[in-house]
Scaffold this motif. Structure first.
Motif, short mmCIF file in Angstrom:
data_model
loop_
_atom_site.label_atom_id
_atom_site.label_comp_id
_atom_site.label_asym_id
_atom_site.label_seq_id
_atom_site.Cartn_x
_atom_site.Cartn_y
_atom_site.Cartn_z
N ILE A 188 1.03 -1.05 -0.03
CA ILE A 188 0.09 -0.04 0.00
C ILE A 188 0.93 1.19 -0.08
O ILE A 188 1.82 1.23 1.01
CB ILE A 188 -0.88 -0.09 1.18
CG1 ILE A 188 -1.79 -1.07 1.37
CG2 ILE A 188 -1.64 1.27 1.19
CD1 ILE A 188 -2.26 -1.66 2.47
N VAL A 189 0.79 1.95 -1.10
CA VAL A 189 1.78 3.20 -1.04
C VAL A 189 0.90 4.43 -1.01
O VAL A 189 0.04 4.76 -1.37
CB VAL A 189 2.10 3.24 -2.74
CG1 VAL A 189 3.16 4.22 -2.74
CG2 VAL A 189 2.87 1.88 -3.26
N LYS A 230 -0.13 8.92 -9.31
CA LYS A 230 -1.59 8.53 -9.47
C LYS A 230 -1.99 7.00 -9.59
O LYS A 230 -2.94 6.63 -9.30
CB LYS A 230 -2.24 9.24 -10.53
CG LYS A 230 -1.68 10.74 -10.39
CD LYS A 230 -2.54 11.35 -9.06
CE LYS A 230 -2.22 12.95 -8.96
NZ LYS A 230 -2.24 13.47 -7.54
N ASN A 231 -1.08 6.37 -9.98
CA ASN A 231 -1.48 4.83 -10.12
C ASN A 231 0.08 4.10 -10.14
O ASN A 231 1.07 4.54 -10.06
CB ASN A 231 -2.07 4.56 -11.43
CG ASN A 231 -1.08 5.09 -12.65
OD1 ASN A 231 0.04 4.76 -12.84
ND2 ASN A 231 -1.81 5.83 -13.71
N VAL A 232 -0.04 2.86 -10.01
CA VAL A 232 1.16 1.88 -9.86
C VAL A 232 0.99 0.79 -10.67
O VAL A 232 -0.26 0.42 -10.91
CB VAL A 232 1.57 1.47 -8.30
CG1 VAL A 232 1.98 2.68 -7.53
CG2 VAL A 232 0.17 0.96 -7.60
N THR A 239 -1.06 -0.97 -4.56
CA THR A 239 -2.28 -0.06 -4.72
C THR A 239 -1.88 1.18 -3.99
O THR A 239 -0.99 1.27 -3.08
CB THR A 239 -3.47 -0.62 -4.26
OG1 THR A 239 -3.38 -0.76 -2.52
CG2 THR A 239 -4.06 -2.06 -4.80
N ILE A 240 -2.46 2.36 -4.42
CA ILE A 240 -2.36 3.50 -4.04
C ILE A 240 -3.42 3.67 -2.79
O ILE A 240 -4.31 3.30 -2.79
CB ILE A 240 -2.48 4.70 -4.89
CG1 ILE A 240 -1.34 4.44 -6.16
CG2 ILE A 240 -2.57 6.07 -4.20
CD1 ILE A 240 -0.37 5.35 -5.92
N ALA A 241 -2.92 4.24 -1.61
CA ALA A 241 -3.93 4.15 -0.73
C ALA A 241 -4.85 5.31 -1.02
O ALA A 241 -4.57 6.36 -1.54
CB ALA A 241 -3.06 4.90 0.71
#
Length: 188
Positions: free
Chosen positions: A80-81, A87-89, A95-97
């Motif tokens: 969790i980033v 804006k995305n990974v 996943t983006i928090a």
């Protein structure tokens, strides 16, 4: 309730630059086993981008088995980033928090499952200030870096920790596991 464990490498002088330590087979194995004991790891953008290196070993394995094993473990654990700029990974297990750090961590801790790790210096400091870390695991490498990013930068309160476990590696590195006593005093 799940525990939030801050796990990070540091030098004797408290520098947490990933290039300052002396990772070896034994330390890679230690972190591989640690990751297998967790359900998620929290990263800030900078550390997440550094960790993307391990994806290259999935496609082009190293000659060192312990590095390949770590690459598989870091690939498998959900990441969790927390970032204001990403804006995305594109790492499938990342996943983006969606929420703020405090709310997201409190929600994760309430869920059943295995431990949650945090491996970014900036997040460790923020979570420490929020009193949300249940355990600290410092892998102290026998190196004086002299310069770099200090782990406990911008900490104003004195925090008392209780040593609960140690592990010594053949390289001279030592893991020190601490629990916070929740006693804080303000430095004047």
């Amino acid at each position: 309730m799940r525990k939030l464990i801050a796990a990070i490498n540091t030098t004797l002088d408290g520098i947490c630059d990933h290039t300052a330590g002396i990772p070896d087979e034994e330390i890679h194995q230690h972190y591989t086993e640690l990751l297998r004991q967790g359900d998620a790891i929290l990263y800030g953008r900078t550390t997440y981008e550094l960790m993307e290196f391990w994806r290259t070993l999935l496609e082009n394995p190293s000659e060192e088995k312990s590095m390949n094993d770590f690459a598989k473990a870091i690939d498998q654990i959900p990441k969790i980033v927390f970032s204001r700029t990403l804006k995305n990974v594109d790492w499938e297990s990342a996943t983006i928090a969606k929420g703020d750090l405090k709310g997201t961590v409190l929600e994760l801790k309430q869920q059943s499952g295995k431990d949650i790790f945090v491996g970014s210096p900036s997040l460790i400091i923020q979570l420490m200030k929020l009193n949300l870390i249940d355990e600290y695991q410092f892998c102290v490498h026998p190196v004086v870096a002299g310069s770099g990013l200090p782990l406990f930068e911008n900490i104003n309160d004195r925090t008392i920790l209780k040593l609960i476990k140690t592990k010594t590696f053949s390289s001279g590195a030592v893991t020190l596991n601490y629990e916070p006593t929740n006693k804080k005093t303000t430095n004047s």
